[in-house]
Write an enzyme that holds these catalytic residues in place. Sequence first.
Site, mmCIF file in Angstrom:
data_model
loop_
_atom_site.group_PDB
_atom_site.id
_atom_site.type_symbol
_atom_site.label_atom_id
_atom_site.label_comp_id
_atom_site.label_asym_id
_atom_site.label_seq_id
_atom_site.Cartn_x
_atom_site.Cartn_y
_atom_site.Cartn_z
ATOM 1 N N ASP A 191 1.753 5.425 0.105
ATOM 2 C CA ASP A 191 1.328 5.987 0.731
ATOM 3 C C ASP A 191 1.352 7.410 0.104
ATOM 4 O OD1 ASP A 191 0.418 8.260 2.918
ATOM 5 O OD2 ASP A 191 1.714 7.491 4.010
ATOM 6 N N GLU A 247 3.379 1.162 4.865
ATOM 7 C CA GLU A 247 1.853 1.955 4.936
ATOM 8 C C GLU A 247 1.115 0.663 5.403
ATOM 9 O OE1 GLU A 247 -2.185 4.214 4.198
ATOM 10 O OE2 GLU A 247 -0.526 4.140 2.529
ATOM 11 N N LYS A 286 1.042 -1.261 -0.021
ATOM 12 C CA LYS A 286 -0.354 -0.418 0.252
ATOM 13 C C LYS A 286 1.240 1.295 0.542
ATOM 14 C CE LYS A 286 -3.904 2.709 0.623
ATOM 15 N NZ LYS A 286 -2.815 3.835 0.431
#
Length: 292
Positions: free
Chosen positions: A27, A160, A25
């Site tokens: 950021d 993240e 993921k």
Amino acid sequence: MPLEPMLVSSGPLRPDDDRYAFEVKWDGFRALVAIGSKGVQVTSRNGHDMTARYPELQQVSIVSEGSLLLDGEIVCLDEDGHPDFAALWFRSRGQTTPAVCFMAFDVLELGGRSLIDETYRERRRILEDLAFKGAHWCTPVSHIGEGAALFEATKKMGLEGVVTKRLDSRYRPGVRSRAWTKTKHLQTRTFALLGWLPREEWRGDRGCIVLGLRSETGIAMAGVVESGYGPELVDQLPQLTRSQLLALQTPGQLWEGDDPLVADVKFLEWSAAGGLRHATIVRDSADLMSAR
């Protein structure tokens, strides 16, 4: 662009098996990017044209015939290759540096043909065959299975979290689908405490503390926090009004008050709009220090 990005649901990590692709993921800011005869066009998740804001994305070489529509994340990377959302935030507030990178994780159109009804497995194959080249372009790695290992690795690296995607899923524009889920780690960052707003100037049952971040040009507002503090901290901060808050939210506006105190804030997510989700101050007020 006619399409809206497919949205990601929040949830626990999916089963660690070969039905899913697991990806980092990133950021950053979600964006759709079109590549065609007019060059590169960048559109935000909310439909705003951001092409002029990121001129470095015009520098791209790609193996493709005809136009393309890509889905991905605009990020700023630090010297270690980790995303730096604070740097990206300042870029969005009018600064021209640092440079950004577009992390392409999906392809929605190729040569004028829609791919949204293809499975994610097929779209991913096509994306990897495009062979992006350029200092500001990347196709991040996608793992089939091994989700738990990737989740633990992202935690150790300070990233993240992880996004999980069903390999047989179709692309559903504008829909928050359970076929894509994000599982995040809590993050902690040190913010400047610019002041506080009483509840009559804010909302809900209490007020908030306004947060800022320092760059080479000064301190700019970066969000608010509503929990983790009491009257003893509020007494050390200047009281702000709603109009002052709105002024601080203006792109390019810097803090003009005294050097603020700083504190560590734990949060789940820092959105492109500057909002901190599930944020709380975690450093005891007795340990607060000057931001200088």
